[in-house]
Write a protein that holds these residues in place. Sequence first.
Motif, PDB file in Angstrom:
ATOM      1  N   ILE A 121      39.229  33.792  26.591  1.00  0.00           N
ATOM      2  CA  ILE A 121      39.856  33.043  27.681  1.00  0.00           C
ATOM      3  C   ILE A 121      40.957  33.879  28.324  1.00  0.00           C
ATOM      4  O   ILE A 121      41.030  33.986  29.556  1.00  0.00           O
ATOM      5  CB  ILE A 121      40.417  31.703  27.155  1.00  0.00           C
ATOM      6  N   LEU A 130      39.445  36.613  30.462  1.00  0.00           N
ATOM      7  CA  LEU A 130      38.919  36.128  31.738  1.00  0.00           C
ATOM      8  C   LEU A 130      40.049  35.749  32.693  1.00  0.00           C
ATOM      9  O   LEU A 130      39.972  36.009  33.900  1.00  0.00           O
ATOM     10  CB  LEU A 130      37.999  34.928  31.500  1.00  0.00           C
ATOM     11  N   LEU A 131      41.110  35.129  32.146  1.00  0.00           N
ATOM     12  CA  LEU A 131      42.236  34.755  33.006  1.00  0.00           C
ATOM     13  C   LEU A 131      42.854  35.997  33.641  1.00  0.00           C
ATOM     14  O   LEU A 131      43.161  36.010  34.837  1.00  0.00           O
ATOM     15  CB  LEU A 131      43.300  33.989  32.201  1.00  0.00           C
ATOM     16  N   ASN A 184      40.607  37.500  36.288  1.00  0.00           N
ATOM     17  CA  ASN A 184      40.564  36.734  37.537  1.00  0.00           C
ATOM     18  C   ASN A 184      41.890  36.742  38.293  1.00  0.00           C
ATOM     19  O   ASN A 184      41.986  36.158  39.357  1.00  0.00           O
ATOM     20  CB  ASN A 184      40.162  35.277  37.248  1.00  0.00           C
TER      21      ASN A 184
END
Lengths: 332, 291
Positions: A127, A130-131, A134
């Motif tokens: 997570i 991915l954070l 992005n």
Amino acid sequence: MSVQRWTRVSLLFSGATAGIVVILALVPFWFGPNTTEKLTELFVLIILAAMWNALAGYAGLVSIGQQAFIGIGAYAVIVFTDHGINGYVAVVLAALFSGLISLPISLLVFRLRGGQFAIGTWVVAEIFRLLVTNDQSIGGGTGRSLDALNIYAPADRQAYTYWVALALMTALMLASFVLLRSRLGGALQAIRDDERAAESVGVPVARAKRIVFLLAAVGCGAAGAITMANTLTVTPDSIFGIQWTAYMIFMVLLGGLGTFEGPVLGALVLFGVQQEFQGSGSWYLVGLGAVAIAVTLVFPRGLWGALVDRFNIRLMPVGHTLRTLVSRRSES
Amino acid sequence: MTWIDAVIQGILLGGLYALFACGLSLMFGVMRIINLAHGDLALLATFMVLVISQHLGLSPFAALVIVLPGAAVVGYALQYAMFNPSLRGGELSPLLATFGLSVVIGNMLLEVFSPDTHSLSAGALTTASWHITSQISISALSAVIFGAAVLVLGGLQLLLSYTQLGRAMRATADDARTAELVGINAKRVYAIATAIALATAALAGTFFGMRSSFDPTLGPSQLIFAFEAVVIGGLGSLWGTLVGGILLGVAQTVGAQAFGAEWAIVSGNVLFLLVLAFRSQGIFAAREAHQ
């Protein structure tokens, strides 16, 4: 019969360790940036091995998501320096910040046990990867470089980074040594051996685990922050990569899970292996995985465990040694 | 309409996740092992299907005739060679050994097949689809995968409930020593469970390769999706796993619809964390507990 913690060997060795740290601190005066850069990598490995050992070898927490904190540490350096904080102050703050983040994470992942805890921590690391991927303000998927340390001349910078790494490694090793020697260390081993039994005799299970998880997050955050300062560039895929966990498991298993000295030995072995084989692509990772399997199945006490069995030595006295007259005679 | 389409695509995708998850769930249910190499083993099978279909000129479906039994044999052998010995070493050993296996397989695939992406062609199924409205269409491949997933999970549930082997598995799961007292060979039961788990993983991996392009680094993410499906649905219930997979798939496609494609996986992860925070036993576990 008597119970003792320090032996003559361990007293001698603890003194020698202090001497080694002093000698290491002098290295930048004798050797160039190439040497200190390599040694900084070694310090990172030693920190990681010690932290993963505290988690798995003492608290029985097999985390395969510590790269979450390595990545948070590295990216926190970037964010802090973007806000005008000095690069090296940011490295220390990043380690502490990583510890802070670990507290809410522990609330979630501690609901899982054993293998589920393992994958749960991995999900958390994914997570964060991915954070970060992005988030374009910190470079997105292509990563960022650390510019704040460019105010120092390259040779000075490498020396400062080295000293910060050495200081953090010493502090973290000392902290885990004190922690594992304390009552909490005994509590943790009781948890690792049988959590329910430990709880039934009044061991504060949740608190003990959380303290180790916090320490490991600070340590891994420090490792990530030091790596950031040492390499000056970072991508989310590499800093949040699962290969960090592969390194940690290899070092700790090969050295000796649940011993204080073993993981350091494992880190030295991995460092040597990396210097030798890093150019040969993924095959050396195949080798690391294979060794991890083999050690788990046929050699579970690792290198240091074998040495302890053979020679009955303890360099860093974390545990208690029960000595009978017979063993005392044979040792002296 | 695009939202309804997102939900439908999510449900279909969820079938694939459930298929990935059922082997993980079976192994955990029977011997309390979380096989961290599950995703990489599935991907290994995908590459085997690729190699066989390329070299023999077969369709991937025909290659499955070789790969599925092959995966079962590998599972049976792995259980005896690696997982059984690791079970003797306490709680940590299976985790460490299977993680090592994951690293070995993942990096070997990377060396042999390079990081390039590959894909499996499902022939006519790839392009066929049913148009329900102008905006909603269901691809034949997705429907086949979903149907296969329901069949496999249903079949496993029947196997566990009504067959001699299923009773032996449940007995071994409850208490391996007592099961051995009544004549069950626990090690053999474990090996059969792992053989089934790997065959289902191989099937899931092959469907995954038909649905989207793949490369050697994707094993761990398949493991994570499978695990999320198991936890969301609730441990120990295969129907729960199917629902968990579907919810995960819907969370991903709806998340992608709402926030953009790069947030698909994060949306699934967030659902997983929410379930962990507010209903850590999973959505279906409570009902199971009463049985």
